[in-house]
Design an enzyme around this catalytic site. Structure first.
Site, PDB file in Angstrom:
ATOM      1  N   ASP A 227       0.829  -1.204   0.000  1.00  0.00           N
ATOM      2  CA  ASP A 227       0.000   0.000   0.000  1.00  0.00           C
ATOM      3  C   ASP A 227       0.873   1.268   0.000  1.00  0.00           C
ATOM      4  OD1 ASP A 227      -2.671   1.312   0.536  1.00  0.00           O
ATOM      5  OD2 ASP A 227      -1.588   1.977   2.320  1.00  0.00           O
ATOM      6  N   GLU A 287       1.296  -0.359  -5.021  1.00  0.00           N
ATOM      7  CA  GLU A 287       0.331   0.702  -5.300  1.00  0.00           C
ATOM      8  C   GLU A 287       1.066   2.026  -5.314  1.00  0.00           C
ATOM      9  OE1 GLU A 287      -3.605   2.891  -3.424  1.00  0.00           O
ATOM     10  OE2 GLU A 287      -1.808   2.545  -2.245  1.00  0.00           O
TER      11      GLU A 287
END
Ligand code: CA
Ligand code: CA
Length: 489
Positions: A227, A287
């Site tokens: 993330d 990401e």
């Protein structure tokens, strides 16, 4: 009066050229990935919130429609200030989703079905309720520098008041620094104040994160989606101060060189884990809403390797108005880099933070997006619900919009109560109104449907012609004119 048409005509053709060349690719290079948002996929116990047992129950569905791997948004212990992206214990399952035993049973089911499972890894920050942050506040031994603490400056206008160490602005707006009364210092948070950033310049933090990866690898996971990659490091001056930056050009708080090196470390860790423990390649997805030049660095530099799959968000720019040449520009942006560096491309339709595909391209073109995704070489990523053409919930300015929940409504399994998602008629987000017609059961039964098209394309994707992705294997694409985009495999 003539008006510019809202819908551009767009046709995508895929031509197959059969060759006798045997093509071998590693499992992930041709993967069809599916993102499950666990809160919204299947509720097993009727409390209106999706859970791990629900996923296990319904996993056969992914196999049936031709998916080969799935990544799960966070299921870890969390006060849920940011829907699980604020983790308070990195090696515990949140009771909302179930227990570690439930998790192990789910992994077992993944293995039985020969599906790969990828977990969300949220290393940039923890929840402020995390034991590590609490210990850091109290300067407990070993935790003093676990997070990023700074004194700030005396406010010349207000005696006794403190000003933050720099002018940095957080992702959600407001200062990136929050004052902590107990510790009498500011701490840094790229996201919410409840999400303090780890200090990755601290060796102990890096070790702890490797322990987290190992914990889940030992339980059988096949990789991690990392993330918020660009936010891992922030610039610090040699005298310990923090330089101000232009909030519109975040040169000190995003995409720092040390972040690239951190990815190399994690990649090395996964590779040595595989050497020691055997099994298939464990992968890293990253990401990063960064330009291709930066994503290229996240892939690696030819001698060092980072993420196997830095997500490619470019197809998000395919809209109702896009024509074939627009599509070519977006595909070129990626393929030019992929071909030069022998890297594996990836294509995605959406995620939990993006508008649903149908809202972007309209119903008529939803299937076209899948033709494009599957026709292009490499990895495809499908956000749950896109395969049946689910729509956003709530209007543009509703609270769902503010809470980034518009694309997170319960999955539409059938036309029963709560679309078959839950036995309760109260679900954590409302079920979209169209569930009576738009649902898995209907679409599998229908002779023609989005899901049937999706399924047929997945089957095609696993054929040798589609596994081949190098120019020499006969893959090419081009916009023939404004209206026709041609792919040859
Ligand atoms: Ca539940
Ligand atoms: Ca950070």
């Amino acid at each position: 009066m003539s008006k510019t048409p809202l819908y551009a005509v767009l046709v995508i053709t895929i031509s197959l050229v059969y060759t006798a060349v045997a093509v071998t690719v590693d499992w992930w290079e041709n993967a069809s990935l599916y993102q499950i948002y666990p809160r919204s996929w299947k509720d097993s116990d009727g409390n209106g919130i999706g859970d791990i047992k629900g996923i296990t129950e319904k996993l056969d569905y992914l196999k049936e429609i031709g998916i080969t791997a799935s990544w799960l948004s966070p299921i870890f212990k969390s006060p849920m200030v940011d829907n699980g992206y604020d983790i308070s214990n990195f090696t515990e399952i949140d009771p909302i989703f179930g227990t570690l035993d439930d998790f192990d049973a789910m992994v077992k089911k993944f293995k039985e079905l020969d599906l790969k499972i990828i977990l969300d890894f949220v290393p940039n920050h923890s929840s402020d309720e995390c034991e590590w942050f609490q210990k850091s506040i109290h300067r407990e031994n070993g935790y003093e520098d676990f997070y990023i603490w700074a004194d700030g400056f005396e406010d010349p206008q207000n005696a006794g008041q403190k000003l933050p160490p720099s002018n940095w602005v957080s992702v959600f707006g407001g200062p990136m620094w929050t004052w902590n009364e107990k510790r009498q210092q500011f701490y840094l948070h790229q996201f919410l104040p409840q999400q303090p950033d780890f200090n990755f310049r601290n060796e102990i933090v890096r070790e702890k994160m490797l322990d987290v990866l190992k914990f889940w690898l030992d339980r059988g996971v096949d990789g991690f989606r990392i993330d918020a990659v660009p936010y891992m490091f922030e610039k610090v001056n040699s005298d310990g101060t923090y330089p101000d930056e232009d909030p519109k050009n975040q040169i000190y708080t995003q995409n720092q060189n040390e972040t690239v090196e951190l990815l190399y470390d994690w990649r090395n860790f996964l590779e040595s884990y595989q050497k020691q423990n055997g099994g298939d390649t464990r992968i890293l997805l990253a990401e990063a809403y960064s330009p291709i030049a930066m994503l290229d660095r996240y892939f690696g530099n030819g001698t060092h390797f980072g993420a196997h799959i830095p997500f490619n968000f470019d197809l998000w720019y395919v809209t109702k108005a896009s024509n074939a040449r627009d599509v070519q520009r977006l595909v070129d942006g990626w393929m030019n880099v992929m071909w030069k560096k022998h890297q594996t491309a990836n294509w995605l339709t959406g995620n939990h933070d993006m508008k649903r595909v149908i809202e972007r391209v309209g119903q008529n073109k939803t299937n076209l997006v899948y033709f494009l995704l599957t026709g292009l070489p490499g990895v495809t990523v499908t956000y749950y619900g896109e395969e049946i053409g689910m729509s956003n919930v709530g209007s543009q300015n509703s609270s769902y919009q503010a809470g980034r929940a518009f694309a997170r409504s319960p999955f539409q399994w059938n036309d029963d109560i709560s679309a078959g998602f839950s036995s309760s008629n109260k679900t954590w987000l409302p079920v979209a109104n169209n569930y009576k017609t738009v649902n898995v059961k209907n679409q599998l039964a229908a002779e023609r449907s989005s899901l049937k098209v999706f399924k047929a394309l997945q089957k095609l994707k696993q054929t040798p012609a589609f596994k081949a992705f190098k120019k020499q294997n006969g893959f090419s694409y081009k916009a023939v004119n404004d209206n026709v985009f041609q792919i040859i495999r």
